[in-house]
Design a protein around this motif. Structure first.
Motif, PDB file in Angstrom:
ATOM      1  N   LEU A   1      24.757  41.945  37.695  1.00  0.00           N
ATOM      2  CA  LEU A   1      26.200  41.696  37.738  1.00  0.00           C
ATOM      3  C   LEU A   1      26.761  42.551  38.862  1.00  0.00           C
ATOM      4  O   LEU A   1      26.651  43.780  38.825  1.00  0.00           O
ATOM      5  CB  LEU A   1      26.863  42.053  36.413  1.00  0.00           C
ATOM      6  CG  LEU A   1      28.383  41.882  36.365  1.00  0.00           C
ATOM      7  CD1 LEU A   1      28.768  40.410  36.490  1.00  0.00           C
ATOM      8  CD2 LEU A   1      28.959  42.457  35.074  1.00  0.00           C
ATOM      9  N   ARG A   2      27.333  41.907  39.880  1.00  0.00           N
ATOM     10  CA  ARG A   2      27.847  42.631  41.041  1.00  0.00           C
ATOM     11  C   ARG A   2      29.372  42.503  41.104  1.00  0.00           C
ATOM     12  O   ARG A   2      29.910  41.390  41.147  1.00  0.00           O
ATOM     13  CB  ARG A   2      27.237  42.099  42.335  1.00  0.00           C
ATOM     14  CG  ARG A   2      27.743  42.829  43.597  1.00  0.00           C
ATOM     15  CD  ARG A   2      27.069  42.322  44.852  1.00  0.00           C
ATOM     16  NE  ARG A   2      25.635  42.549  44.807  1.00  0.00           N
ATOM     17  CZ  ARG A   2      25.032  43.692  45.139  1.00  0.00           C
ATOM     18  NH1 ARG A   2      25.769  44.741  45.526  1.00  0.00           N
ATOM     19  NH2 ARG A   2      23.726  43.805  45.074  1.00  0.00           N
ATOM     20  N   LEU A   3      30.041  43.646  41.132  1.00  0.00           N
ATOM     21  CA  LEU A   3      31.492  43.682  41.311  1.00  0.00           C
ATOM     22  C   LEU A   3      31.762  44.086  42.756  1.00  0.00           C
ATOM     23  O   LEU A   3      31.493  45.228  43.157  1.00  0.00           O
ATOM     24  CB  LEU A   3      32.142  44.666  40.350  1.00  0.00           C
ATOM     25  CG  LEU A   3      32.102  44.258  38.873  1.00  0.00           C
ATOM     26  CD1 LEU A   3      30.969  44.953  38.144  1.00  0.00           C
ATOM     27  CD2 LEU A   3      33.422  44.552  38.195  1.00  0.00           C
ATOM     28  N   GLU A   4      32.260  43.149  43.537  1.00  0.00           N
ATOM     29  CA  GLU A   4      32.476  43.419  44.946  1.00  0.00           C
ATOM     30  C   GLU A   4      33.665  44.357  45.143  1.00  0.00           C
ATOM     31  O   GLU A   4      34.459  44.599  44.223  1.00  0.00           O
ATOM     32  CB  GLU A   4      32.668  42.104  45.688  1.00  0.00           C
ATOM     33  CG  GLU A   4      31.414  41.225  45.634  1.00  0.00           C
ATOM     34  CD  GLU A   4      31.552  39.915  46.369  1.00  0.00           C
ATOM     35  OE1 GLU A   4      32.689  39.547  46.737  1.00  0.00           O
ATOM     36  OE2 GLU A   4      30.509  39.260  46.584  1.00  0.00           O
ATOM     37  N   LYS A   5      33.789  44.906  46.345  1.00  0.00           N
ATOM     38  CA  LYS A   5      34.883  45.834  46.642  1.00  0.00           C
ATOM     39  C   LYS A   5      36.216  45.163  46.357  1.00  0.00           C
ATOM     40  O   LYS A   5      36.468  44.036  46.766  1.00  0.00           O
ATOM     41  CB  LYS A   5      34.805  46.256  48.106  1.00  0.00           C
ATOM     42  CG  LYS A   5      35.802  47.345  48.475  1.00  0.00           C
ATOM     43  CD  LYS A   5      35.597  47.812  49.896  1.00  0.00           C
ATOM     44  CE  LYS A   5      36.552  48.948  50.247  1.00  0.00           C
ATOM     45  NZ  LYS A   5      36.331  49.444  51.629  1.00  0.00           N
ATOM     46  N   GLY A   6      37.080  45.849  45.613  1.00  0.00           N
ATOM     47  CA  GLY A   6      38.372  45.295  45.248  1.00  0.00           C
ATOM     48  C   GLY A   6      38.368  44.464  43.984  1.00  0.00           C
ATOM     49  O   GLY A   6      39.416  43.955  43.573  1.00  0.00           O
ATOM     50  N   ALA A   7      37.218  44.329  43.354  1.00  0.00           N
ATOM     51  CA  ALA A   7      37.116  43.547  42.117  1.00  0.00           C
ATOM     52  C   ALA A   7      37.348  44.437  40.903  1.00  0.00           C
ATOM     53  O   ALA A   7      36.860  45.566  40.840  1.00  0.00           O
ATOM     54  CB  ALA A   7      35.747  42.891  42.008  1.00  0.00           C
ATOM     55  N   THR A   8      38.098  43.910  39.927  1.00  0.00           N
ATOM     56  CA  THR A   8      38.272  44.585  38.647  1.00  0.00           C
ATOM     57  C   THR A   8      37.971  43.607  37.526  1.00  0.00           C
ATOM     58  O   THR A   8      38.547  42.517  37.477  1.00  0.00           O
ATOM     59  CB  THR A   8      39.706  45.120  38.471  1.00  0.00           C
ATOM     60  OG1 THR A   8      39.974  46.109  39.477  1.00  0.00           O
ATOM     61  CG2 THR A   8      39.887  45.756  37.099  1.00  0.00           C
ATOM     62  N   LEU A   9      37.049  43.990  36.642  1.00  0.00           N
ATOM     63  CA  LEU A   9      36.844  43.281  35.385  1.00  0.00           C
ATOM     64  C   LEU A   9      37.697  44.004  34.354  1.00  0.00           C
ATOM     65  O   LEU A   9      37.415  45.146  33.988  1.00  0.00           O
ATOM     66  CB  LEU A   9      35.376  43.293  34.984  1.00  0.00           C
ATOM     67  CG  LEU A   9      35.037  42.643  33.639  1.00  0.00           C
ATOM     68  CD1 LEU A   9      35.350  41.148  33.662  1.00  0.00           C
ATOM     69  CD2 LEU A   9      33.576  42.884  33.269  1.00  0.00           C
ATOM     70  N   LEU A  10      38.773  43.359  33.899  1.00  0.00           N
ATOM     71  CA  LEU A  10      39.740  43.985  32.994  1.00  0.00           C
ATOM     72  C   LEU A  10      39.569  43.433  31.594  1.00  0.00           C
ATOM     73  O   LEU A  10      39.656  42.220  31.371  1.00  0.00           O
ATOM     74  CB  LEU A  10      41.163  43.716  33.490  1.00  0.00           C
ATOM     75  CG  LEU A  10      42.309  44.242  32.625  1.00  0.00           C
ATOM     76  CD1 LEU A  10      42.289  45.759  32.546  1.00  0.00           C
ATOM     77  CD2 LEU A  10      43.647  43.746  33.146  1.00  0.00           C
ATOM     78  N   GLY A  11      39.330  44.303  30.647  1.00  0.00           N
ATOM     79  CA  GLY A  11      39.132  43.881  29.270  1.00  0.00           C
ATOM     80  C   GLY A  11      40.410  43.347  28.643  1.00  0.00           C
ATOM     81  O   GLY A  11      41.508  43.866  28.885  1.00  0.00           O
ATOM     82  N   SER A  12      40.264  42.329  27.830  1.00  0.00           N
ATOM     83  CA  SER A  12      41.387  41.830  27.040  1.00  0.00           C
ATOM     84  C   SER A  12      41.869  42.925  26.094  1.00  0.00           C
ATOM     85  O   SER A  12      41.085  43.743  25.607  1.00  0.00           O
ATOM     86  CB  SER A  12      40.939  40.604  26.240  1.00  0.00           C
ATOM     87  OG  SER A  12      41.867  40.307  25.220  1.00  0.00           O
ATOM     88  N   SER A  13      43.159  42.917  25.798  1.00  0.00           N
ATOM     89  CA  SER A  13      43.716  43.887  24.851  1.00  0.00           C
ATOM     90  C   SER A  13      43.688  43.381  23.416  1.00  0.00           C
ATOM     91  O   SER A  13      44.141  44.071  22.507  1.00  0.00           O
ATOM     92  CB  SER A  13      45.155  44.230  25.244  1.00  0.00           C
ATOM     93  OG  SER A  13      45.976  43.073  25.178  1.00  0.00           O
ATOM     94  N   ARG A  14      43.132  42.162  23.182  1.00  0.00           N
ATOM     95  CA  ARG A  14      43.146  41.557  21.850  1.00  0.00           C
ATOM     96  C   ARG A  14      41.807  41.796  21.152  1.00  0.00           C
ATOM     97  O   ARG A  14      40.748  41.419  21.665  1.00  0.00           O
ATOM     98  CB  ARG A  14      43.399  40.051  21.955  1.00  0.00           C
ATOM     99  CG  ARG A  14      44.696  39.701  22.673  1.00  0.00           C
ATOM    100  CD  ARG A  14      44.929  38.205  22.705  1.00  0.00           C
ATOM    101  NE  ARG A  14      43.766  37.456  23.184  1.00  0.00           N
ATOM    102  CZ  ARG A  14      43.783  36.165  23.465  1.00  0.00           C
ATOM    103  NH1 ARG A  14      44.887  35.457  23.278  1.00  0.00           N
ATOM    104  NH2 ARG A  14      42.701  35.553  23.912  1.00  0.00           N
ATOM    105  N   ALA A  15      41.844  42.384  19.981  1.00  0.00           N
ATOM    106  CA  ALA A  15      40.615  42.633  19.223  1.00  0.00           C
ATOM    107  C   ALA A  15      39.868  41.330  18.930  1.00  0.00           C
ATOM    108  O   ALA A  15      38.633  41.317  18.855  1.00  0.00           O
ATOM    109  CB  ALA A  15      40.934  43.362  17.917  1.00  0.00           C
ATOM    110  N   ALA A  16      40.592  40.232  18.796  1.00  0.00           N
ATOM    111  CA  ALA A  16      39.970  38.939  18.488  1.00  0.00           C
ATOM    112  C   ALA A  16      39.032  38.466  19.589  1.00  0.00           C
ATOM    113  O   ALA A  16      38.187  37.590  19.347  1.00  0.00           O
ATOM    114  CB  ALA A  16      41.053  37.883  18.259  1.00  0.00           C
ATOM    115  N   ASP A  17      39.136  39.039  20.778  1.00  0.00           N
ATOM    116  CA  ASP A  17      38.279  38.632  21.888  1.00  0.00           C
ATOM    117  C   ASP A  17      36.960  39.401  21.933  1.00  0.00           C
ATOM    118  O   ASP A  17      36.183  39.249  22.882  1.00  0.00           O
ATOM    119  CB  ASP A  17      39.020  38.823  23.221  1.00  0.00           C
ATOM    120  CG  ASP A  17      40.174  37.838  23.365  1.00  0.00           C
ATOM    121  OD1 ASP A  17      40.037  36.701  22.876  1.00  0.00           O
ATOM    122  OD2 ASP A  17      41.200  38.209  23.951  1.00  0.00           O
TER     123      ASP A  17
END
Length: 208
Positions: A49-65
């Motif tokens: 899994l590669r996150l390129e420069k400037g990439a953000t994987l942001l977690g959902s704030s919902r517990a249901a997810d």
């Protein structure tokens, strides 16, 4: 991931998971620059899994997810919310050769998510990254931050390397404190063998 329907600024867990599921052996899933929101994602053997420069994987704030599964936390086998990035064979077998690399950020959105998980009360809080029974786990270059509990948790893993990563569980990049997080450990190698943590920075709310 955009080839599978992920859109910058939108919550598209299914598109991100589809990219992972269809990744060929020794293939790479790329997250480009932008912010891609997701619930729990489940990694598999022989992938990067590669996150390129400037990439953000942001977690959902919902517990249901974040599905609840029988897993491990603080030395106990118990029900836990899945982590934002979760690597664990559902049948109890071992996974191998998983890499998470790049110049991007994995932000588990923990200040908001932990309130949801505690309020729902179905299980122990998830982590930003959790790997269980993985042989050959490699983290390089990434920034991992704001987990609802421990930030990076490896359990029964062998031959792991975390090189040139940044872990932030207390303050964001501008020095503003994350609100309400506790047990914000940086990295917890739990019952693991041959783990290297090198050239890395850990700015932790609790144990580094």
């Amino acid at each position: 991931v955009t080839d599978f329907g992920a859109i910058d600024g939108k919550l598209y867990t299914e598109a991100l998971q589809r990219a992972i599921d269809q990744c060929p052996i020794d293939g790479e899933v790329r997250i480009p620059a932008g912010t891609y929101q997701s619930g729990a994602l489940y990694l598999k053997s022989h992938m990067t899994l590669r996150l390129e420069k400037g990439a953000t994987l942001l977690g959902s704030s919902r517990a249901a997810d974040y599905s609840v599964r029988f897993s491990y936390f603080e030395g106990r086998e118990e029900y836990c919310y899945s982590s934002l990035l979760h690597a664990e064979d559902s049948d109890g077998g071992r996974l191998e050769d998983i890499a998470i690399v790049g110049e991007g950020t994995i932000d588990a959105n923990g200040s908001a998510l932990m309130k949801e998980e505690i309020a729902e009360g179905k299980a122990s809080r998830g982590r930003a990254i959790c790997a269980v029974r993985v042989d050959g786990l490699y983290l390089n270059g990434i920034t991992v931050c704001q987990s609802p509990a421990w930030c990076i948790h490896t359990v029964y893993c062998n031959n792991g390397t975390m090189n040139q990563i940044t872990v932030r569980t207390k303050y964001d990049a501008q020095g503003r404190p994350y609100e309400g997080i506790y047990n914000g450990d940086g990295i917890d190698p739990d019952s693991c063998k041959d783990v290297w943590i090198i050239h890395s920075v850990i700015a932790s709310q609790d144990d580094c």
